[in-house]
Design a protein around this motif. Sequence first.
Motif, PDB file in Angstrom:
ATOM      1  N   GLY A  40       0.809  -1.205   0.000  1.00 17.64           N
ATOM      2  CA  GLY A  40       0.000   0.000   0.000  1.00 17.64           C
ATOM      3  C   GLY A  40       0.843   1.255   0.000  1.00 17.64           C
ATOM      4  O   GLY A  40       0.572   2.205  -0.748  1.00 17.64           O
ATOM      5  N   ARG A  41       1.874   1.308   0.837  1.00 18.99           N
ATOM      6  CA  ARG A  41       2.739   2.475   0.910  1.00 18.99           C
ATOM      7  C   ARG A  41       3.459   2.723  -0.414  1.00 18.99           C
ATOM      8  O   ARG A  41       3.652   3.872  -0.818  1.00 18.99           O
ATOM      9  CB  ARG A  41       3.757   2.304   2.041  1.00 18.99           C
ATOM     10  CG  ARG A  41       4.739   3.452   2.186  1.00 18.99           C
ATOM     11  CD  ARG A  41       4.097   4.740   2.643  1.00 18.99           C
ATOM     12  NE  ARG A  41       3.532   4.620   3.978  1.00 18.99           N
ATOM     13  CZ  ARG A  41       4.236   4.749   5.119  1.00 18.99           C
ATOM     14  NH1 ARG A  41       5.527   5.006   5.072  1.00 18.99           N
ATOM     15  NH2 ARG A  41       3.629   4.634   6.280  1.00 18.99           N
ATOM     16  N   LEU A  42       3.839   1.651  -1.102  1.00 20.05           N
ATOM     17  CA  LEU A  42       4.564   1.781  -2.368  1.00 20.05           C
ATOM     18  C   LEU A  42       3.633   2.002  -3.559  1.00 20.05           C
ATOM     19  O   LEU A  42       4.102   2.146  -4.685  1.00 20.05           O
ATOM     20  CB  LEU A  42       5.409   0.534  -2.617  1.00 20.05           C
ATOM     21  CG  LEU A  42       6.521   0.259  -1.596  1.00 20.05           C
ATOM     22  CD1 LEU A  42       7.234  -1.046  -1.923  1.00 20.05           C
ATOM     23  CD2 LEU A  42       7.510   1.405  -1.548  1.00 20.05           C
ATOM     24  N   ALA A  43       2.327   2.031  -3.313  1.00 22.44           N
ATOM     25  CA  ALA A  43       1.335   2.174  -4.388  1.00 22.44           C
ATOM     26  C   ALA A  43       1.475   1.053  -5.416  1.00 22.44           C
ATOM     27  O   ALA A  43       1.281   1.249  -6.608  1.00 22.44           O
ATOM     28  CB  ALA A  43       1.439   3.537  -5.063  1.00 22.44           C
ATOM     29  N   ALA A 218      -1.171   8.858  -3.413  1.00 22.49           N
ATOM     30  CA  ALA A 218      -0.437   7.642  -3.069  1.00 22.49           C
ATOM     31  C   ALA A 218       0.957   7.661  -3.679  1.00 22.49           C
ATOM     32  O   ALA A 218       1.940   7.278  -3.031  1.00 22.49           O
ATOM     33  CB  ALA A 218      -1.207   6.417  -3.551  1.00 22.49           C
ATOM     34  N   TYR A 219       1.057   8.115  -4.916  1.00 22.25           N
ATOM     35  CA  TYR A 219       2.360   8.177  -5.590  1.00 22.25           C
ATOM     36  C   TYR A 219       3.287   9.164  -4.882  1.00 22.25           C
ATOM     37  O   TYR A 219       4.433   8.841  -4.551  1.00 22.25           O
ATOM     38  CB  TYR A 219       2.169   8.577  -7.049  1.00 22.25           C
ATOM     39  CG  TYR A 219       3.474   8.794  -7.785  1.00 22.25           C
ATOM     40  CD1 TYR A 219       4.216   7.705  -8.254  1.00 22.25           C
ATOM     41  CD2 TYR A 219       3.985  10.072  -7.989  1.00 22.25           C
ATOM     42  CE1 TYR A 219       5.430   7.898  -8.905  1.00 22.25           C
ATOM     43  CE2 TYR A 219       5.187  10.269  -8.635  1.00 22.25           C
ATOM     44  CZ  TYR A 219       5.909   9.180  -9.099  1.00 22.25           C
ATOM     45  OH  TYR A 219       7.108   9.371  -9.735  1.00 22.25           O
ATOM     46  N   LEU A 220       2.803  10.375  -4.648  1.00 20.15           N
ATOM     47  CA  LEU A 220       3.646  11.397  -4.039  1.00 20.15           C
ATOM     48  C   LEU A 220       4.018  11.030  -2.604  1.00 20.15           C
ATOM     49  O   LEU A 220       5.079  11.439  -2.114  1.00 20.15           O
ATOM     50  CB  LEU A 220       2.938  12.747  -4.067  1.00 20.15           C
ATOM     51  CG  LEU A 220       2.727  13.368  -5.449  1.00 20.15           C
ATOM     52  CD1 LEU A 220       1.965  14.685  -5.323  1.00 20.15           C
ATOM     53  CD2 LEU A 220       4.050  13.588  -6.176  1.00 20.15           C
ATOM     54  N   ASP A 292      12.899  -3.103  -8.324  1.00 21.09           N
ATOM     55  CA  ASP A 292      12.438  -2.489  -7.086  1.00 21.09           C
ATOM     56  C   ASP A 292      11.766  -1.148  -7.342  1.00 21.09           C
ATOM     57  O   ASP A 292      12.182  -0.362  -8.201  1.00 21.09           O
ATOM     58  CB  ASP A 292      13.591  -2.291  -6.112  1.00 21.09           C
ATOM     59  CG  ASP A 292      13.082  -2.026  -4.711  1.00 21.09           C
ATOM     60  OD1 ASP A 292      12.835  -3.008  -3.984  1.00 21.09           O
ATOM     61  OD2 ASP A 292      12.882  -0.851  -4.362  1.00 21.09           O
ATOM     62  N   GLN A 293      10.707  -0.886  -6.552  1.00 23.59           N
ATOM     63  CA  GLN A 293       9.936   0.340  -6.720  1.00 23.59           C
ATOM     64  C   GLN A 293      10.749   1.588  -6.408  1.00 23.59           C
ATOM     65  O   GLN A 293      10.396   2.687  -6.859  1.00 23.59           O
ATOM     66  CB  GLN A 293       8.701   0.305  -5.823  1.00 23.59           C
ATOM     67  CG  GLN A 293       7.733  -0.817  -6.140  1.00 23.59           C
ATOM     68  CD  GLN A 293       7.234  -0.783  -7.574  1.00 23.59           C
ATOM     69  OE1 GLN A 293       7.300  -1.773  -8.283  1.00 23.59           O
ATOM     70  NE2 GLN A 293       6.736   0.356  -8.006  1.00 23.59           N
TER      71      GLN A 293
END
Length: 378
Positions: A40-43, A218-220, A292-293
């Motif tokens: 969730g944190r990484l979208a 979420a992205y920002l 990796d994100q």
Amino acid sequence: MASARGVGAVRVSWDQVFAWRMGRQFVDPRGGADAVAVVGRLAGVQTQVTSAAETAVALRTTQGKPGAVTKALGEKKLLKTWAMRGTLHALTPDVAAGVLSLMGSARTWEKPSWTKNFGATPQDIEALVKAVGEILDGAILTRDELVSAIVAEPRFHPLEEQLRSGWGALLKPLAWQGALCHGPADGTSVTFASPARLIPGWRGIPEPDVAAPEVISAYLGAYGPATPETFDAWLSRGSIRKPILRRWFSELGDRLTEVEVEGRKGYIRTEDADELAATAPARSVRLLGAFDQYVLGPGTGDTALLSADHRAKVSRTAGWISPLVLINGRIAGTWEVVDTDLIVTMFDNADAPLPELQDEAAHVARAMGTSPLIVTTE
């Protein structure tokens, strides 16, 4: 663009930005969050290669091991589907619904070049959405079972080869419109399901103007500060019409604050602005896995994060993204595992910080479920 603090009021360094991003993304420090919270944190976490997704999540926790993403997918707490940039991702259901809405809003399957490449007209896609919705109403099918059911209708016979392709080009527009997603694994076979049937409480695909604020936020919240163009590169490789993209950002108003980072301007969530401004530069060494994100979020073309001289070592042929060595949040090298060796290649012939890398190798071994690894350098 509105700013709660005034245009240019927040000025920070790239070292602060990278330290803040690492904290937000559970890279440094690692946390105790579960797979759903990390994803969730990484979208979203790219799952083209399932083991890479497992490593990405496990490396962001102090005790994580492989299998957490697969377990969360099986528990229907995460959804796997073609999302950002047309690649497979595991996402939380709410983020998935928003991302799919924005991906679908680009209507890429209506472009003549898309029809030429994949042989399906916009009318074919519309018919496929309807047909697949009916076929998957209460069913979970393998690719072969799904395609066989589709081509039972004569009008879809010409599309059979593309429908059976592992690239899923014809299935992606169906995913973006909420007609299908990946279902539970059936041995080694991929399965497909209706997200409305698979995910408890699935809210459906919202209108793009409703979805945009939540997806941008979420992205920002993980990869800011960023521009509308950087957001769209992450989302759709630049497929969203620029006036629409800018309007989405503009309509966020005081929820965004403009930030200047060593001459480059971007936006961050206003709720994060004070924290970013107060963040001290990091002093850390971290290893992150393939795809990796941390680099996919801002993109491999971000020269503040990754020197242009070394981009080809990270963004390789066939879309492969190398495992990363981070020094104070910047990409400073790559690594690979061969047998029991973790082989590190530093950029620009820099000295490898061996004690710190060996500490990180223990986390890599845990995250990948391997025996202990010994760091060597090239």
